[in-house]
Enzyme design. Structure first.
Site, PDB file in Angstrom:
ATOM      1  CB  CYS A 197      18.646 -40.959   7.636  1.00  0.00           C
ATOM      2  SG  CYS A 197      17.730 -40.785   6.110  1.00  0.00           S
ATOM      3  CB  SER A 226      11.662 -43.402   2.670  1.00  0.00           C
ATOM      4  OG  SER A 226      12.724 -44.130   2.495  1.00  0.00           O
ATOM      5  CG  ASN A 254      19.524 -37.921  11.394  1.00  0.00           C
ATOM      6  OD1 ASN A 254      18.229 -38.226  11.424  1.00  0.00           O
ATOM      7  ND2 ASN A 254      20.016 -38.162  12.740  1.00  0.00           N
ATOM      8  CD  GLU A 282      12.408 -35.210   7.225  1.00  0.00           C
ATOM      9  OE1 GLU A 282      12.444 -34.453   6.217  1.00  0.00           O
ATOM     10  OE2 GLU A 282      12.078 -36.169   7.401  1.00  0.00           O
TER      11      GLU A 282
END
Length: 636
Positions: A2, A50, A73, A75
């Site tokens: 993100c 997403s 932002n 993972e």
């Protein structure tokens, strides 16, 4: 994956319109969703790409009583393990999103919870009960985070353009940032080109007191770098251990609810990633390569095809030609800061290709910095040996250099001079664009010290952090801390995010990095061989042709491109009257570079490219009279 942004407004009311304007600048990083939180003096925003839990991953994410809120932002690769541990401790999860793990991790362990994360991340967490915002950047700096602090305002965002969108923020050039850019071709560590703006360095976090504006910084990751015992392990033990770590680093990065693939250059690093992916995945790996048909010596597609055939991937290629340079204004706009590595052109093109087929790619980024993959590491060893020769012999070599043809003599003289430099200064010299003498010739208005001092101090600081290690290990560490985050990783992040593509870097799993840092330099470099330990670990995975080939690296045919018209545009944009009007450099110094710019003047090409990218950045961000979509050939 993100984009995030926000503010702490210590005076006046939070501005919902300003928050939305900030978030809109990040739409390319997150085209799928958006979310906002305004409360008291705090504003948080997110633009979402997403990847995991497509319906349930909306941000911001809250705890059960909504006293904690986070935008994220990146993972978290070990989220399943953390989720199990937190659930056992009584935390309730309402989604499968890794963002929700951050909320409960903070509830359970506070700021110490950051040590449990394995991932790439930049996030902002608002704790209403403690009246503070907590900002964190991942250990290696895979994800960016820009900051701006004023007496009554604190801003943050994934890109500088988000901060510049806040009302009243006017971009201005920072003179030290300009010097650093010209020295290194990018802006290192916390530095930016914008006066009053900085980046949160990798492995750091800070808290902002939302009542007083007080900021507390903490460096939470300082890797243990003391070498292991000199006792040799049994044959192959180190290689087996490394291969196991790499296998797990790749496997945990295959967590996704959307299609993913890999960048494949045909070199050792990307080939290793594809080989390990093929071991884990049940379906063929989707691979994407860049080629240079205009100049075959730089083209690696034959090796990429060999790897693709070996592992039966679904392979696609794109040819990078001089036409790709037309997108340079757009690329500089996405980078936010001047960035003088021409590799952004093919990186963007292969990212565009991949984005048409997948939303996530794995890359080989970071292996060269961690395992010693650059020729300059080998050359530096040779220079150190040269410097250990008797003084009389080095004096004789200087006399010999004066009688040699110019190019040979100059090369020998430079080698002798570099060998006499302190280690940190020599490490810097290998990657310097404009030297201190070049900067003085340009008449750069340096603030706070002699020309080139800012970059030298940065290298000396990180060299000092490994003062007890061997020179090769210290050189690797300087690359890891200086060049990797804001050059290599920034390039990949901005060019993939420009097309809403997520890039993941298994070689920068912090466990792999810490393991490599604990090995002495002679395990990574041996004679003229680079990445020795890594090649041993991958020996049974890859085709011999890939293992045995000399490193080439992703390069661009710059000289050829200039002969296709870029040179005319460069000469127009750097014409004496334009340079004089800009007021940064002596026009005659820039003209001297252009006059002596010939087909074999590789270093001049590098310096001229740096000035071109700087001028485009000035037009985009200071003058604001250039549309990023304008082709380079049409820039007036």
């Amino acid at each position: 994956m993100c984009g995030i942004c926000g503010f702490v407004a210590l005076a006046g009311r939070p501005d919902a319109d300003a928050l939305r304007r900030m978030a809109d600048t990040l739409s390319h990083r997150g085209p799928d969703d958006e979310g906002f939180h305004l409360e008291g003096p705090v504003g948080l925003a997110n633009r979402r790409l997403s990847i995991i839990d497509l319906p349930g991953g909306h941000q911001p994410v809250y705890n059960e009583d909504r006293t904690i809120c986070v935008v994220f932002n990146g993972e978290i690769y070990n989220q399943l393990e953390l989720r199990r541990e937190l659930s056992a401790a009584g935390h309730l999860f309402g989604t499968r999103s890794d963002t929700e793990v951050l909320v409960h991790l903070y509830e359970e362990w506070g700021e110490e919870g950051v040590h449990r994360l394995n991932g790439m991340f930049a996030f902002a967490l608002w704790d209403r009960a403690r009246n503070r915002v907590w900002l964190v950047r991942d250990r290696l700096g895979v994800k960016p985070l820009y900051l701006m602090r004023r007496p009554d305002l604190f801003l943050f965002g994934s890109e500088a353009k988000a901060l510049l969108a806040f009302p009243g923020v006017t971009p201005a050039l920072d003179p030290v940032g300009l010097e650093l850019y010209l020295t290194l071709r990018y802006l290192p560590e916390s530095s930016t080109i914008f006066a009053g703006m900085e980046k949160l360095p990798p492995g750091q976090m800070l808290t902002v007191d939302t009542r007083t504006g007080a900021v507390v910084r903490t460096r939470y990751w300082r890797p243990e770098v003391s070498p292991l015992s000199a006792v040799s392990p049994r044959p192959g033990e180190q290689a087996e251990e490394l291969l196991s770590l790499l296998h797990d680093a790749v496997a945990i990065r295959l967590m996704s609810d959307v299609p993913f693939g890999a960048f494949l250059s045909g070199g050792l690093d990307s080939s290793a990633v594809v080989a390990l992916m093929s071991r884990v995945m049940s379906e063929p790996v989707k691979t994407f390569s860049i080629g240079f048909s205009e100049q075959g010596s730089l083209d690696e597609t034959r090796f990429a095809r060999l790897v693709a055939e070996t592992f039966r991937t679904q392979h696609r290629e794109i040819d990078c030609t001089a036409d790709g340079v037309e997108a340079l204004p757009r690329l500089i706009h996405h980078l936010d800061e001047p960035f003088a590595d021409p590799i952004i052109v093919p990186t963007f093109q292969v990212a565009e290709l991949a984005a048409r087929h997948v939303k996530v790619v794995l890359t080989g980024e970071g292996a060269d910095e961690v395992f010693g993959g650059y020729t300059r590491f080998v050359l530096d060893q040779r220079l150190r040996r040269l410097h250990r020769l008797p003084a009389w012999f080095r004096g004789l070599a200087r006399l010999t250099a004066a009688r040699l043809p110019f190019r040979l003599g100059a090369g020998l003289t430079r080698a002798l001079e570099m060998g006499e430099l302190p280690d940190a200064r020599r490490f810097l010299a290998w990657v310097t664009a404009f030297t201190p003498a070049d900067l003085e010739a340009l008449c750069l208005p340096v603030a706070g010290g002699p020309a080139g001092q800012a970059a030298a101090e940065l290298y000396e600081r990180f060299d000092g952090e490994r003062s007890g290690a061997d020179p090769t290990s210290r050189m690797l560490y300087c690359d890891l801390k200086v060049r990797l985050p804001e050059c290599m990783l920034a390039r990949t992040d901005r060019m993939t995010m420009a097309v809403s593509l997520e890039g993941r870097t298994p070689f920068l799993d912090y466990r792999v990095v810490e393991w490599a840092l604990r090995r002495p330099g002679d395990l990574h470099l041996r004679g003229s061989r680079e990445k020795v330990l890594l090649k041993e670990a991958l020996g049974r995975l890859l085709p011999q042709a890939v293992l045995a080939r000399r490193k080439q690296g992703l390069a661009v045919p710059f000289a050829l491109w200039t002969r296709h018209g870029v040179d005319r545009q460069i000469r127009r944009l750097l014409a004496p009257e334009r340079v004089a009007r800009r007021g940064l450099f002596r026009p005659e110094a820039v003209q001297h570079l252009l006059v002596h710019w010939g087909p074999h003047a590789a270093r001049h090409s590098q310096l001229i490219w740096s000035l071109l990218c700087l001028e485009l950045w000035c037009r985009l961000y200071l003058d604001r009279d250039l549309d990023p979509a304008t082709p380079l050939s049409a820039v007036e």
